[in-house]
Motif scaffolding. Sequence first.
Motif, PDB file in Angstrom:
ATOM      1  N   LYS A   1       0.855  -1.180   0.000  1.00 58.20           N
ATOM      2  CA  LYS A   1       0.000   0.000   0.000  1.00 58.20           C
ATOM      3  C   LYS A   1       0.896   1.237   0.000  1.00 58.20           C
ATOM      4  CE  LYS A   1      -3.663   2.172   2.706  1.00 58.20           C
ATOM      5  NZ  LYS A   1      -4.470   2.040   3.934  1.00 58.20           N
ATOM      6  N   SER A   2       0.624   2.147  -0.909  1.00 57.62           N
ATOM      7  CA  SER A   2       1.425   3.366  -0.990  1.00 57.62           C
ATOM      8  C   SER A   2       0.810   4.467  -0.124  1.00 57.62           C
ATOM      9  CB  SER A   2       1.510   3.839  -2.446  1.00 57.62           C
ATOM     10  OG  SER A   2       0.257   4.303  -2.876  1.00 57.62           O
TER      11      SER A   2
ATOM     12  N   ASN B   1      -0.526   7.093  -1.068  1.00 58.45           N
ATOM     13  CA  ASN B   1      -1.782   7.597  -1.630  1.00 58.45           C
ATOM     14  C   ASN B   1      -2.946   6.634  -1.408  1.00 58.45           C
ATOM     15  OD1 ASN B   1      -1.388   5.604  -3.542  1.00 58.45           O
ATOM     16  ND2 ASN B   1      -1.066   6.980  -5.253  1.00 58.45           N
TER      17      ASN B   1
ATOM     18  N   ASN C   1      -3.267   3.478  -2.369  1.00 58.68           N
ATOM     19  CA  ASN C   1      -3.459   2.436  -3.379  1.00 58.68           C
ATOM     20  C   ASN C   1      -2.525   1.266  -3.132  1.00 58.68           C
ATOM     21  OD1 ASN C   1      -5.417   3.863  -4.830  1.00 58.68           O
ATOM     22  ND2 ASN C   1      -3.861   4.960  -5.979  1.00 58.68           N
TER      23      ASN C   1
ATOM     24  N   TYR D   1      -0.476  -1.925  -4.828  1.00 58.66           N
ATOM     25  CA  TYR D   1       0.097  -2.323  -6.106  1.00 58.66           C
ATOM     26  C   TYR D   1       0.470  -3.804  -6.048  1.00 58.66           C
ATOM     27  CZ  TYR D   1       0.051   2.608  -6.923  1.00 58.66           C
ATOM     28  OH  TYR D   1      -0.380   3.908  -7.073  1.00 58.66           O
TER      29      TYR D   1
ATOM     30  N   GLU E   1      -9.506  -0.431 -11.450  1.00 55.84           N
ATOM     31  CA  GLU E   1      -9.037  -0.694 -10.098  1.00 55.84           C
ATOM     32  C   GLU E   1     -10.076  -1.550  -9.392  1.00 55.84           C
ATOM     33  OE1 GLU E   1      -8.377   3.257  -8.532  1.00 55.84           O
ATOM     34  OE2 GLU E   1     -10.370   3.303  -7.667  1.00 55.84           O
TER      35      GLU E   1
ATOM     36  N   GLN F   1     -11.353  -2.977  -5.391  1.00 56.53           N
ATOM     37  CA  GLN F   1     -11.266  -2.682  -3.970  1.00 56.53           C
ATOM     38  C   GLN F   1     -10.967  -3.970  -3.212  1.00 56.53           C
ATOM     39  OE1 GLN F   1     -14.705  -1.265  -1.534  1.00 56.53           O
ATOM     40  NE2 GLN F   1     -13.446   0.589  -1.414  1.00 56.53           N
TER      41      GLN F   1
ATOM     42  N   MET G   1      -8.863  -0.769   0.582  1.00 55.64           N
ATOM     43  CA  MET G   1      -7.980   0.050  -0.249  1.00 55.64           C
ATOM     44  C   MET G   1      -8.226  -0.322  -1.699  1.00 55.64           C
ATOM     45  SD  MET G   1      -4.309  -1.663   0.597  1.00 55.64           S
ATOM     46  CE  MET G   1      -4.345  -3.307   1.263  1.00 55.64           C
ATOM     47  N   ASN G   2      -7.829   0.566  -2.588  1.00 54.15           N
ATOM     48  CA  ASN G   2      -7.955   0.319  -4.020  1.00 54.15           C
ATOM     49  C   ASN G   2      -6.668  -0.280  -4.555  1.00 54.15           C
ATOM     50  OD1 ASN G   2     -10.572   1.321  -4.198  1.00 54.15           O
ATOM     51  ND2 ASN G   2      -9.826   3.413  -4.408  1.00 54.15           N
ATOM     52  N   ALA G   3      -6.802  -1.155  -5.531  1.00 53.21           N
ATOM     53  CA  ALA G   3      -5.642  -1.767  -6.191  1.00 53.21           C
ATOM     54  C   ALA G   3      -5.728  -1.483  -7.681  1.00 53.21           C
ATOM     55  CB  ALA G   3      -5.610  -3.271  -5.943  1.00 53.21           C
ATOM     56  N   ALA G   4      -4.654  -0.924  -8.212  1.00 51.25           N
ATOM     57  CA  ALA G   4      -4.590  -0.606  -9.636  1.00 51.25           C
ATOM     58  C   ALA G   4      -4.536  -1.892 -10.456  1.00 51.25           C
ATOM     59  CB  ALA G   4      -3.363   0.249  -9.918  1.00 51.25           C
TER      60      ALA G   4
END
Length: 132
Positions: A13-14, A16, A18, A20, A97, A99, A109-112
């Motif tokens: 998790k970054s 921001n 998100n 990855y 993306e 969730q 969290m969101n994942a690209a």
Amino acid sequence: MVKVDGILAMPRKSLNGNFYWASELKKGHNKTVDLRLNHDKSESGIIGVSKLHWNEDNEQLEYAADITDPKISQIVEQLLKEGKEVKVSLGLSATDEEQICHKGTGECMNAAVDVDFNEMSILLGENPGIPE
């Protein structure tokens, strides 16, 4: 010209918010992207070029960058002489993306998904999205 290399991103998790996935970051393997200063999208924001490499053993996206802008080269050389780290950040876009939620805590969290590697930036005066 100054050459710098290191770790650009890893599955986590970054700052921001998100996440990855390793499978998405792996798509950056052998990509060459513009090197920018602080994600400046203007033509003058390009300060060099960076080659990306996926390290399968450590599951991390690594980079080898050539800084061709003389002013930024001098700043980065000084940072390195002082034993300071060069902060970097990945600029990518995603067509989708998803969730991800923790069943126990409900934290999400969101994942690209389906990422495209647009650029890499040297960060001066800014914090990288993935601090490590």
